[in-house]
Write a protein that holds these residues in place. Structure first.
Motif, PDB file in Angstrom:
ATOM      1  N   GLY A  84      13.319  -4.229  -2.324  1.00  0.00           N
ATOM      2  CA  GLY A  84      12.051  -4.830  -1.939  1.00  0.00           C
ATOM      3  C   GLY A  84      11.841  -4.908  -0.443  1.00  0.00           C
ATOM      4  N   THR A  85      12.570  -4.085   0.329  1.00  0.00           N
ATOM      5  CA  THR A  85      12.448  -4.135   1.783  1.00  0.00           C
ATOM      6  C   THR A  85      11.499  -3.078   2.341  1.00  0.00           C
ATOM      7  OG1 THR A  85      14.408  -2.724   2.012  1.00  0.00           O
ATOM      8  CG2 THR A  85      14.752  -5.115   2.066  1.00  0.00           C
ATOM      9  N   ILE A  86      11.026  -2.158   1.519  1.00  0.00           N
ATOM     10  CA  ILE A  86      10.081  -1.134   1.964  1.00  0.00           C
ATOM     11  C   ILE A  86       8.672  -1.710   1.826  1.00  0.00           C
ATOM     12  CG2 ILE A  86       9.178   1.180   1.548  1.00  0.00           C
ATOM     13  CD1 ILE A  86      11.978   1.501   2.392  1.00  0.00           C
ATOM     14  N   MET A  87       7.969  -1.805   2.909  1.00  0.00           N
ATOM     15  CA  MET A  87       6.646  -2.434   2.897  1.00  0.00           C
ATOM     16  C   MET A  87       5.557  -1.518   2.335  1.00  0.00           C
ATOM     17  SD  MET A  87       6.940  -5.450   5.215  1.00  0.00           S
ATOM     18  CE  MET A  87       5.252  -5.591   5.493  1.00  0.00           C
ATOM     19  N   ASP A  88       5.871  -0.235   2.134  1.00  0.00           N
ATOM     20  CA  ASP A  88       4.881   0.702   1.616  1.00  0.00           C
ATOM     21  C   ASP A  88       4.776   0.669   0.094  1.00  0.00           C
ATOM     22  OD1 ASP A  88       4.208   1.684   4.153  1.00  0.00           O
ATOM     23  OD2 ASP A  88       5.966   2.988   4.143  1.00  0.00           O
ATOM     24  N   VAL A  89       5.672  -0.022  -0.565  1.00  0.00           N
ATOM     25  CA  VAL A  89       5.617  -0.208  -2.019  1.00  0.00           C
ATOM     26  C   VAL A  89       5.368  -1.692  -2.254  1.00  0.00           C
ATOM     27  CG1 VAL A  89       6.847  -0.007  -4.200  1.00  0.00           C
ATOM     28  CG2 VAL A  89       7.133   1.750  -2.450  1.00  0.00           C
ATOM     29  N   VAL A  90       4.179  -1.993  -2.758  1.00  0.00           N
ATOM     30  CA  VAL A  90       3.734  -3.379  -2.886  1.00  0.00           C
ATOM     31  C   VAL A  90       3.524  -3.699  -4.357  1.00  0.00           C
ATOM     32  CG1 VAL A  90       1.937  -5.026  -2.231  1.00  0.00           C
ATOM     33  CG2 VAL A  90       2.558  -3.192  -0.668  1.00  0.00           C
ATOM     34  N   GLU A  91       4.095  -4.804  -4.802  1.00  0.00           N
ATOM     35  CA  GLU A  91       3.853  -5.274  -6.166  1.00  0.00           C
ATOM     36  C   GLU A  91       3.055  -6.564  -6.099  1.00  0.00           C
ATOM     37  OE1 GLU A  91       6.217  -6.312 -10.296  1.00  0.00           O
ATOM     38  OE2 GLU A  91       7.236  -5.247  -8.698  1.00  0.00           O
ATOM     39  N   LEU A  92       1.898  -6.554  -6.747  1.00  0.00           N
ATOM     40  CA  LEU A  92       0.988  -7.690  -6.730  1.00  0.00           C
ATOM     41  C   LEU A  92       0.853  -8.288  -8.123  1.00  0.00           C
ATOM     42  CD1 LEU A  92      -1.876  -5.968  -4.753  1.00  0.00           C
ATOM     43  CD2 LEU A  92      -0.353  -7.687  -3.842  1.00  0.00           C
ATOM     44  N   ASP A  93       0.705  -9.580  -8.174  1.00  0.00           N
ATOM     45  CA  ASP A  93       0.398 -10.260  -9.426  1.00  0.00           C
ATOM     46  C   ASP A  93      -1.121 -10.374  -9.508  1.00  0.00           C
ATOM     47  OD1 ASP A  93       0.297 -11.842 -11.686  1.00  0.00           O
ATOM     48  OD2 ASP A  93       0.780 -13.687 -10.606  1.00  0.00           O
ATOM     49  N   ALA A  94      -1.722  -9.589 -10.379  1.00  0.00           N
ATOM     50  CA  ALA A  94      -3.190  -9.546 -10.472  1.00  0.00           C
ATOM     51  C   ALA A  94      -3.771 -10.859 -10.971  1.00  0.00           C
ATOM     52  CB  ALA A  94      -3.619  -8.404 -11.384  1.00  0.00           C
ATOM     53  N   ALA A  95      -2.996 -11.655 -11.678  1.00  0.00           N
ATOM     54  CA  ALA A  95      -3.506 -12.934 -12.158  1.00  0.00           C
ATOM     55  C   ALA A  95      -3.733 -13.897 -10.990  1.00  0.00           C
ATOM     56  CB  ALA A  95      -2.545 -13.541 -13.171  1.00  0.00           C
ATOM     57  N   SER A  96      -2.924 -13.780  -9.943  1.00  0.00           N
ATOM     58  CA  SER A  96      -3.047 -14.670  -8.790  1.00  0.00           C
ATOM     59  C   SER A  96      -3.897 -14.073  -7.678  1.00  0.00           C
ATOM     60  CB  SER A  96      -1.662 -14.983  -8.217  1.00  0.00           C
ATOM     61  OG  SER A  96      -0.846 -15.556  -9.204  1.00  0.00           O
ATOM     62  N   ASN A  97      -3.909 -12.753  -7.563  1.00  0.00           N
ATOM     63  CA  ASN A  97      -4.607 -12.075  -6.472  1.00  0.00           C
ATOM     64  C   ASN A  97      -5.888 -11.412  -6.969  1.00  0.00           C
ATOM     65  OD1 ASN A  97      -2.572 -12.467  -4.341  1.00  0.00           O
ATOM     66  ND2 ASN A  97      -1.311 -11.212  -5.683  1.00  0.00           N
ATOM     67  N   ASN A  98      -6.779 -12.196  -7.540  1.00  0.00           N
ATOM     68  CA  ASN A  98      -7.984 -11.622  -8.120  1.00  0.00           C
ATOM     69  C   ASN A  98      -9.264 -12.034  -7.397  1.00  0.00           C
ATOM     70  OD1 ASN A  98      -8.118 -14.256  -8.903  1.00  0.00           O
ATOM     71  ND2 ASN A  98      -8.202 -13.858 -11.090  1.00  0.00           N
ATOM     72  N   VAL A 100     -12.073 -12.088  -4.153  1.00  0.00           N
ATOM     73  CA  VAL A 100     -12.753 -11.099  -3.329  1.00  0.00           C
ATOM     74  C   VAL A 100     -11.962 -10.835  -2.052  1.00  0.00           C
ATOM     75  CG1 VAL A 100     -14.860 -10.626  -2.015  1.00  0.00           C
ATOM     76  CG2 VAL A 100     -15.009 -11.688  -4.276  1.00  0.00           C
ATOM     77  N   ASP A 101     -11.432 -11.883  -1.433  1.00  0.00           N
ATOM     78  CA  ASP A 101     -10.656 -11.711  -0.205  1.00  0.00           C
ATOM     79  C   ASP A 101      -9.393 -10.895  -0.452  1.00  0.00           C
ATOM     80  OD1 ASP A 101     -12.479 -13.106   1.317  1.00  0.00           O
ATOM     81  OD2 ASP A 101     -11.483 -15.043   0.994  1.00  0.00           O
ATOM     82  N   ASN A 102      -8.752 -11.088  -1.611  1.00  0.00           N
ATOM     83  CA  ASN A 102      -7.561 -10.310  -1.949  1.00  0.00           C
ATOM     84  C   ASN A 102      -7.888  -8.830  -2.083  1.00  0.00           C
ATOM     85  OD1 ASN A 102      -7.006 -13.096  -3.861  1.00  0.00           O
ATOM     86  ND2 ASN A 102      -5.507 -12.524  -2.318  1.00  0.00           N
ATOM     87  N   VAL A 103      -9.010  -8.532  -2.693  1.00  0.00           N
ATOM     88  CA  VAL A 103      -9.428  -7.136  -2.869  1.00  0.00           C
ATOM     89  C   VAL A 103      -9.807  -6.527  -1.530  1.00  0.00           C
ATOM     90  CG1 VAL A 103     -11.099  -5.614  -3.981  1.00  0.00           C
ATOM     91  CG2 VAL A 103     -10.145  -7.543  -5.245  1.00  0.00           C
ATOM     92  N   ARG A 104     -10.461  -7.276  -0.684  1.00  0.00           N
ATOM     93  CA  ARG A 104     -10.813  -6.774   0.656  1.00  0.00           C
ATOM     94  C   ARG A 104      -9.557  -6.438   1.462  1.00  0.00           C
ATOM     95  NH1 ARG A 104     -15.304 -11.093   1.422  1.00  0.00           N
ATOM     96  NH2 ARG A 104     -17.104  -9.936   0.659  1.00  0.00           N
ATOM     97  N   THR A 105      -8.591  -7.318   1.415  1.00  0.00           N
ATOM     98  CA  THR A 105      -7.329  -7.084   2.124  1.00  0.00           C
ATOM     99  C   THR A 105      -6.641  -5.834   1.602  1.00  0.00           C
ATOM    100  OG1 THR A 105      -7.083  -9.466   2.459  1.00  0.00           O
ATOM    101  CG2 THR A 105      -5.113  -8.108   2.730  1.00  0.00           C
TER     102      THR A 105
END
Length: 127
Positions: A84-98, A100-105
Motif C-alpha cells: 500500500g505504499t504506491i500512491m498510483d494505486v488507490v483503493e476507495l470505499d465508495a460507500a464513504s466517498n460518494n 460531489v467533492d470526492n468525485v471532483r477530487t
C-alpha cells in the motif's frame, strides 16, 4: 499486529483464486497480450473475489516481470502495491466517498500520469 484472516490468506495471483477460472483466465490473457481495457467492472455477491481480482489485476498491469499474466510478487511495484505504499494505486470505499467533492477530487487526480508505476489504478469498493 492483528490482521483479519481474509486479508492474511487473500490470493496473491490469478492462479490462486478459486471458483472464478473463466474470469481469471481472461484477465491473465489480457495482461499477457497487453490488450487491457481502460476500465473494468467486477460485479457479484459478497465474497466472490471482486476486490481480490481487482488488486491482483492492479499488480499484474504494473508488474515489471509478469509471469504468465500473473504478478511476480518480487519486483518493487508488486511489493509496493501489496504493502500500500504506491500512491498510483488507490483503493476507495465508495460507500464513504460518494459526495460531489470526492468525485471532483478524483477527477482532478485522474488526469496526472503515474509517478512510480506504469499505470494508475483506482479500485472502488462498495460494501
Amino acid at each position: 499486529m492483528y490482521q483479519a484472516l481474509y486479508r492474511k490468506w487473500r490470493p496473491q495471483t490469478f492462479d490462486q483464486v478459486v471458483g472464478q477460472e473463466h474470469i481469471t483466465e481472461t484477465l491473465k490473457n489480457q495482461v499477457k497480450n497487453d490488450r487491457l481495457s481502460h476500465a473494468y467492472i467486477f460485479i457479484g455477491t459478497r465474497g466472490t473475489g471482486k476486490t481480490t481480482c481487482a488488486r491482483i489485476l492492479a499488480r499484474a498491469v504494473n508488474c515489471e516481470h509478469p509471469v504468465d499474466g500473473n504478478p511476480c510478487g518480487e519486483c518493487a511495484a508488486c511489493r509496493g502495491i501489496l504493502e500500500g505504499t504506491i500512491m498510483d494505486v488507490v483503493e476507495l470505499d465508495a460507500a464513504s466517498n460518494n459526495g460531489v467533492d470526492n468525485v471532483r477530487t478524483l477527477r482532478e487526480e485522474a488526469v496526472f500520469s503515474p509517478s512510480v508505476v506504469k499505470k494508475r489504478v483506482y479500485i472502488t469498493t462498495r460494501c
